[in-house]
Motif scaffolding. Structure first.
Motif, mmCIF file in Angstrom:
data_model
loop_
_atom_site.group_PDB
_atom_site.id
_atom_site.type_symbol
_atom_site.label_atom_id
_atom_site.label_comp_id
_atom_site.label_asym_id
_atom_site.label_seq_id
_atom_site.Cartn_x
_atom_site.Cartn_y
_atom_site.Cartn_z
ATOM 1 N N LEU A 75 35.657 37.686 30.963
ATOM 2 C CA LEU A 75 35.935 37.593 32.458
ATOM 3 C C LEU A 75 36.313 36.151 33.235
ATOM 4 O O LEU A 75 37.507 36.222 33.908
ATOM 5 C CB LEU A 75 34.706 38.145 33.226
ATOM 6 C CG LEU A 75 34.687 38.291 34.954
ATOM 7 C CD1 LEU A 75 35.846 39.231 35.267
ATOM 8 C CD2 LEU A 75 33.503 38.423 35.451
ATOM 9 N N ASP A 96 38.293 46.714 35.800
ATOM 10 C CA ASP A 96 39.075 46.089 36.790
ATOM 11 C C ASP A 96 40.357 45.077 35.902
ATOM 12 O O ASP A 96 41.132 44.961 36.480
ATOM 13 C CB ASP A 96 38.344 45.295 37.674
ATOM 14 C CG ASP A 96 37.463 46.057 38.720
ATOM 15 O OD1 ASP A 96 37.875 47.333 38.846
ATOM 16 O OD2 ASP A 96 36.313 45.734 38.785
ATOM 17 N N SER A 110 28.808 37.601 36.930
ATOM 18 C CA SER A 110 29.173 36.788 37.724
ATOM 19 C C SER A 110 29.847 35.256 37.062
ATOM 20 O O SER A 110 28.638 34.832 36.098
ATOM 21 C CB SER A 110 28.130 36.458 38.806
ATOM 22 O OG SER A 110 28.485 35.424 39.986
ATOM 23 N N LYS A 115 40.546 44.077 42.886
ATOM 24 C CA LYS A 115 39.217 44.251 43.632
ATOM 25 C C LYS A 115 38.240 44.674 42.793
ATOM 26 O O LYS A 115 38.620 45.714 42.177
ATOM 27 C CB LYS A 115 39.427 44.930 44.952
ATOM 28 C CG LYS A 115 40.352 44.415 46.042
ATOM 29 C CD LYS A 115 40.499 45.323 47.260
ATOM 30 C CE LYS A 115 41.134 44.531 48.338
ATOM 31 N NZ LYS A 115 41.522 45.263 49.461
ATOM 32 N N PRO A 116 37.140 44.139 43.040
ATOM 33 C CA PRO A 116 35.925 44.748 42.004
ATOM 34 C C PRO A 116 35.799 46.311 42.268
ATOM 35 O O PRO A 116 35.728 46.573 43.477
ATOM 36 C CB PRO A 116 34.881 44.125 42.236
ATOM 37 C CG PRO A 116 35.099 42.879 42.934
ATOM 38 C CD PRO A 116 36.574 43.193 43.550
ATOM 39 N N LEU A 168 35.399 45.783 30.769
ATOM 40 C CA LEU A 168 35.749 45.147 32.391
ATOM 41 C C LEU A 168 36.892 46.042 32.678
ATOM 42 O O LEU A 168 38.181 45.683 32.628
ATOM 43 C CB LEU A 168 36.045 43.733 32.080
ATOM 44 C CG LEU A 168 34.734 42.932 31.600
ATOM 45 C CD1 LEU A 168 35.016 41.628 31.145
ATOM 46 C CD2 LEU A 168 33.966 42.897 32.880
ATOM 47 N N TYR A 219 33.282 49.456 41.488
ATOM 48 C CA TYR A 219 32.113 49.894 40.931
ATOM 49 C C TYR A 219 31.941 51.573 40.784
ATOM 50 O O TYR A 219 32.088 52.258 41.918
ATOM 51 C CB TYR A 219 30.739 49.475 41.771
ATOM 52 C CG TYR A 219 30.678 48.029 41.727
ATOM 53 C CD1 TYR A 219 29.614 47.495 40.865
ATOM 54 C CD2 TYR A 219 31.236 47.361 42.688
ATOM 55 C CE1 TYR A 219 29.597 46.165 40.907
ATOM 56 C CE2 TYR A 219 31.029 46.062 42.654
ATOM 57 C CZ TYR A 219 30.435 45.313 41.804
ATOM 58 O OH TYR A 219 30.127 43.721 41.704
ATOM 59 N N TYR A 262 33.064 34.392 41.060
ATOM 60 C CA TYR A 262 33.694 35.763 41.019
ATOM 61 C C TYR A 262 32.414 36.842 40.256
ATOM 62 O O TYR A 262 32.028 36.262 39.371
ATOM 63 C CB TYR A 262 34.810 35.724 40.407
ATOM 64 C CG TYR A 262 35.803 34.931 41.096
ATOM 65 C CD1 TYR A 262 36.838 35.271 41.863
ATOM 66 C CD2 TYR A 262 36.104 33.302 40.540
ATOM 67 C CE1 TYR A 262 37.909 34.570 42.439
ATOM 68 C CE2 TYR A 262 37.044 32.676 41.216
ATOM 69 C CZ TYR A 262 37.596 33.231 42.214
ATOM 70 O OH TYR A 262 38.642 32.231 42.696
ATOM 71 N N THR A 263 32.352 37.666 41.086
ATOM 72 C CA THR A 263 31.438 38.963 40.521
ATOM 73 C C THR A 263 32.305 40.345 40.361
ATOM 74 O O THR A 263 33.092 40.652 41.068
ATOM 75 C CB THR A 263 30.358 39.231 41.346
ATOM 76 O OG1 THR A 263 29.600 37.949 41.501
ATOM 77 C CG2 THR A 263 29.485 40.063 40.857
ATOM 78 N N TYR A 264 32.254 40.909 39.054
ATOM 79 C CA TYR A 264 32.985 42.134 38.678
ATOM 80 C C TYR A 264 32.067 42.920 37.934
ATOM 81 O O TYR A 264 31.034 42.434 37.218
ATOM 82 C CB TYR A 264 33.930 41.864 37.926
ATOM 83 C CG TYR A 264 35.278 41.544 38.656
ATOM 84 C CD1 TYR A 264 36.235 42.486 39.128
ATOM 85 C CD2 TYR A 264 35.670 40.032 39.059
ATOM 86 C CE1 TYR A 264 37.260 42.113 39.950
ATOM 87 C CE2 TYR A 264 36.428 39.731 39.709
ATOM 88 C CZ TYR A 264 37.612 40.390 40.219
ATOM 89 O OH TYR A 264 38.645 40.207 41.023
#
Length: 154
Positions: free
Chosen positions: A44, A23, A75, A60-61, A21, A63, A3-5
């Motif tokens: 995360l 999100d 990630s 959902k990420p 973070l 940006y 998972y990437t944020y």
């Protein structure tokens, strides 16, 4: 699964570097940029693990187009056996104490899996108990059997 944020790293004169973070609406900190990124990755991982355990949809990420500070992508790999909750998480869902959940595990009222020294409760077991709650009060004792006719206790 990976998972990437996005995370925003901002220098703070009091604590070093803060990792936002957005999100997940959480903030963590580190002594330098690398430490702040590592702390953000730990936070995360914990958040994603909790979301997966509770079958909550992940955000959902997003940006941000405009920001102050350093924008990085964090990630993490999260390989969770889905449907296993800590006794504390199970207690929150059932509205009882952590100790009560451990009693329910020991008595077989909740299905669990022992990993190391800790018990993890299956989510399906909690859902089943929520769907079929026990009757209030203490269970009745079984009636003592009466002695057979013609025999007397001496």
């Amino acid at each position: 699964m990976r998972y990437t944020y996005p995370a925003l790293i901002v220098k703070d004169e009091w604590v070093g570097y803060c990792t936002y973070l957005n999100d997940f609406d959480i903030v963590t900190q580190g002594d330098d940029v690398q430490d702040a990124i590592e702390m953000g990755a730990d936070a995360l991982w914990l958040m994603i693990d909790d979301y997966l355990q509770l079958d909550k949809p992940l955000p959902k990420p997003t940006y941000p187009e405009e920001h102050e500070g350093l924008l990085v992508a964090i990630s993490v790999d999260v390989d969770t056996e889905r449907g296993l909750l800590t006794t504390k998480m199970a207690a929150g869902l059932l509205g009882v104490s952590d100790a009560r959940v451990r009693q329910m595990v020991c008595s077989g009222q909740l299905a669990s899996k022992k990993i190391g020294r800790d018990n993890y409760v299956y989510l399906w077991s909690i859902r089943e108990r929520q769907a079929n709650p026990p009757k209030p009060g203490r269970p009745r004792k079984k009636a003592a059997s009466a002695p057979a006719k013609g025999t007397e206790a001496v």
